[in-house]
Design an enzyme around this catalytic site. Structure first.
Site, PDB file in Angstrom:
ATOM      1  N   GLY A 267      16.149   1.663  11.025  1.00  0.00           N
ATOM      2  CA  GLY A 267      16.999   2.190   9.958  1.00  0.00           C
ATOM      3  C   GLY A 267      18.443   2.470  10.337  1.00  0.00           C
ATOM      4  O   GLY A 267      19.352   2.293   9.523  1.00  0.00           O
TER       5      GLY A 267
ATOM      6  N   GLU B 269      21.554   8.718  13.698  1.00  0.00           N
ATOM      7  CA  GLU B 269      20.348   8.664  12.844  1.00  0.00           C
ATOM      8  C   GLU B 269      20.764   8.385  11.403  1.00  0.00           C
ATOM      9  O   GLU B 269      21.762   8.936  10.928  1.00  0.00           O
ATOM     10  CB  GLU B 269      19.625  10.021  12.956  1.00  0.00           C
ATOM     11  CG  GLU B 269      18.431  10.211  12.062  1.00  0.00           C
ATOM     12  CD  GLU B 269      17.239   9.347  12.437  1.00  0.00           C
ATOM     13  OE1 GLU B 269      17.414   8.125  12.588  1.00  0.00           O
ATOM     14  OE2 GLU B 269      16.124   9.891  12.550  1.00  0.00           O
ATOM     15  N   ASP B 270      20.018   7.532  10.745  1.00  0.00           N
ATOM     16  CA  ASP B 270      20.370   7.206   9.352  1.00  0.00           C
ATOM     17  C   ASP B 270      19.999   8.336   8.400  1.00  0.00           C
ATOM     18  O   ASP B 270      20.794   8.732   7.558  1.00  0.00           O
ATOM     19  CB  ASP B 270      19.736   5.883   8.910  1.00  0.00           C
ATOM     20  CG  ASP B 270      18.244   5.823   9.230  1.00  0.00           C
ATOM     21  OD1 ASP B 270      17.798   6.586  10.101  1.00  0.00           O
ATOM     22  OD2 ASP B 270      17.537   5.026   8.612  1.00  0.00           O
TER      23      ASP B 270
ATOM     24  N   ASP C 203      14.702  13.627   8.049  1.00  0.00           N
ATOM     25  CA  ASP C 203      13.788  14.150   7.032  1.00  0.00           C
ATOM     26  C   ASP C 203      13.042  15.328   7.664  1.00  0.00           C
ATOM     27  O   ASP C 203      13.581  16.433   7.712  1.00  0.00           O
ATOM     28  CB  ASP C 203      12.866  13.003   6.594  1.00  0.00           C
ATOM     29  CG  ASP C 203      12.026  13.331   5.382  1.00  0.00           C
ATOM     30  OD1 ASP C 203      12.012  14.505   4.980  1.00  0.00           O
ATOM     31  OD2 ASP C 203      11.367  12.428   4.829  1.00  0.00           O
TER      32      ASP C 203
ATOM     33  N   PHE D 247      13.440   9.033  -3.579  1.00  0.00           N
ATOM     34  CA  PHE D 247      13.090   7.820  -2.835  1.00  0.00           C
ATOM     35  C   PHE D 247      14.333   6.935  -2.775  1.00  0.00           C
ATOM     36  O   PHE D 247      14.615   6.184  -3.695  1.00  0.00           O
ATOM     37  CB  PHE D 247      11.929   7.093  -3.521  1.00  0.00           C
ATOM     38  CG  PHE D 247      11.197   6.179  -2.586  1.00  0.00           C
ATOM     39  CD1 PHE D 247      11.883   5.385  -1.662  1.00  0.00           C
ATOM     40  CD2 PHE D 247       9.810   6.117  -2.610  1.00  0.00           C
ATOM     41  CE1 PHE D 247      11.215   4.557  -0.786  1.00  0.00           C
ATOM     42  CE2 PHE D 247       9.119   5.282  -1.745  1.00  0.00           C
ATOM     43  CZ  PHE D 247       9.827   4.499  -0.829  1.00  0.00           C
TER      44      PHE D 247
ATOM     45  N   ASP E   2      14.875   1.586   4.041  1.00  0.00           N
ATOM     46  CA  ASP E   2      14.042   0.542   3.438  1.00  0.00           C
ATOM     47  C   ASP E   2      12.926   1.092   2.568  1.00  0.00           C
ATOM     48  O   ASP E   2      12.568   2.276   2.643  1.00  0.00           O
ATOM     49  CB  ASP E   2      13.400  -0.302   4.540  1.00  0.00           C
ATOM     50  CG  ASP E   2      12.237   0.435   5.234  1.00  0.00           C
ATOM     51  OD1 ASP E   2      12.461   1.577   5.681  1.00  0.00           O
ATOM     52  OD2 ASP E   2      11.135  -0.119   5.294  1.00  0.00           O
TER      53      ASP E   2
ATOM     54  N   ARG F 274      17.325  -2.767   3.008  1.00  0.00           N
ATOM     55  CA  ARG F 274      18.182  -2.234   4.080  1.00  0.00           C
ATOM     56  C   ARG F 274      19.604  -2.780   3.969  1.00  0.00           C
ATOM     57  O   ARG F 274      20.556  -2.156   4.436  1.00  0.00           O
ATOM     58  CB  ARG F 274      17.619  -2.623   5.461  1.00  0.00           C
ATOM     59  CG  ARG F 274      16.289  -1.985   5.817  1.00  0.00           C
ATOM     60  CD  ARG F 274      16.020  -2.180   7.302  1.00  0.00           C
ATOM     61  NE  ARG F 274      14.628  -2.006   7.675  1.00  0.00           N
ATOM     62  CZ  ARG F 274      14.075  -0.848   8.026  1.00  0.00           C
ATOM     63  NH1 ARG F 274      14.785   0.261   8.019  1.00  0.00           N
ATOM     64  NH2 ARG F 274      12.800  -0.786   8.366  1.00  0.00           N
TER      65      ARG F 274
HETATM   66  C1  PRP Z   1      12.824   6.738   9.036  1.00  0.00           C
HETATM   67  C2  PRP Z   1      14.300   6.986   9.234  1.00  0.00           C
HETATM   68  C3  PRP Z   1      14.356   8.017  10.308  1.00  0.00           C
HETATM   69  C4  PRP Z   1      13.010   8.718  10.214  1.00  0.00           C
HETATM   70  C5  PRP Z   1      13.209  10.090   9.684  1.00  0.00           C
HETATM   71  O1  PRP Z   1      12.424   5.776   9.937  1.00  0.00           O
HETATM   72  O2  PRP Z   1      14.981   5.804   9.612  1.00  0.00           O
HETATM   73  O3  PRP Z   1      14.498   7.437  11.565  1.00  0.00           O
HETATM   74  O4  PRP Z   1      12.196   7.975   9.304  1.00  0.00           O
HETATM   75  O5  PRP Z   1      11.981  10.720   9.534  1.00  0.00           O
HETATM   76  P1  PRP Z   1      11.667  12.149  10.164  1.00  0.00           P
HETATM   77  O6  PRP Z   1      12.949  12.936  10.244  1.00  0.00           O
HETATM   78  O7  PRP Z   1      10.690  12.729   9.166  1.00  0.00           O
HETATM   79  O8  PRP Z   1      11.044  11.913  11.519  1.00  0.00           O
HETATM   80  P2  PRP Z   1      11.078   4.949   9.756  1.00  0.00           P
HETATM   81  O9  PRP Z   1       9.993   5.593  10.559  1.00  0.00           O
HETATM   82  O10 PRP Z   1      10.806   4.730   8.308  1.00  0.00           O
HETATM   83  O11 PRP Z   1      11.445   3.570  10.478  1.00  0.00           O
HETATM   84  P3  PRP Z   1      12.727   2.629  10.237  1.00  0.00           P
HETATM   85  O12 PRP Z   1      13.875   3.293  10.935  1.00  0.00           O
HETATM   86  O13 PRP Z   1      12.313   1.337  10.876  1.00  0.00           O
HETATM   87  O14 PRP Z   1      12.955   2.519   8.751  1.00  0.00           O
END
Ligand code: PRP
Length: 183
Positions: A47, A102-103, A106, A156, A163, A169
């Site tokens: 991401g 970080e993108d 959460d 969402f 993604d 993306r």
């Molecule tokens: C997503 C996003 C962050 C992470 C945040 O990645 O890119 O890296 O979740 O979640 P958290 O703060 O609850 O840990 P994902 O696991 O979907 O993988 P991706 O980066 O390949 O989209």
């Protein structure tokens, strides 16, 4: 700027211009704080790759970049944030100033786990630069980013690296996905 809205997108949350402004500010902040520190800017795939590419071009002081890829162990331990490293850093971080780009933050559990892991390698410092932080009422991310681009509501959202089933993306903006696409 007028943007062609993807048919699966309900509305735009952050326009290309919003994103440019946010990234320019973050790059300026990092450039002040890390002058002469030669930071290593790390993105966790996938991401963060879009944000990373923009962020490093907004940083005006010398820096280097590296990437990690992780995969969660499965749904059972997802809540712990415990991850398996699929691709480790190529750079030795001992004594280095590390910034994790970080993108979206959460729960923050993935980064909390990764931070602990990277701390064991004795970097000079390690901080998080989050393009966005999801605001979930009653919940606080497990890690506190030093640099925050913006806060987003608990929708969402996709685009700008984010993604749904690996799609969207490449959208140059962040938008809310229409519920009928994922329900
Ligand atoms: C997503 C996003 C962050 C992470 C945040 O990645 O890119 O890296 O979740 O979640 P958290 O703060 O609850 O840990 P994902 O696991 O979907 O993988 P991706 O980066 O390949 O989209």
């Amino acid at each position: 700027m007028s943007e062609q809205l993807h048919p699966d997108i309900e509305s735009i949350v952050l326009s290309e211009q919003d994103i440019k402004d946010i990234v320019a500010r973050l790059g300026a902040e990092i450039s002040i704080d890390y002058a002469d520190k030669n930071p290593l800017i790390v993105a966790v795939l996938r991401g963060a790759f879009v944000f990373m590419a923009d962020l490093v071009r907004a940083v005006t002081v010398p820096c280097t970049v590296d990437f990690m890829a992780v995969s969660s162990y499965g749904t059972g331990v997802k809540s712990s944030g415990e991850v398996r490293i699929v691709k480790d850093l190529d750079t030795k971080i001992e004594g280095r100033h590390v910034i994790i780009a970080e993108d979206i933050l959460d729960s923050g559990l993935t980064l909390s786990y990764l931070m602990r892991l990277l701390e064991e390698r004795h970097p000079a410092s390690i901080r998080i630069c989050a393009f966005s932080v999801k605001d979930v009422p009653g919940k606080k991310p497990a890690v506190a980013p030093t640099y925050v681009g913006t806060h987003v509501a608990d929708n969402f959202i996709v685009g700008y690296g984010l993604d749904y089933a690996e799609h969207y993306r490449n959208l140059p903006y962040v938008g809310i996905l229409k519920p009928e696409v994922y329900s």
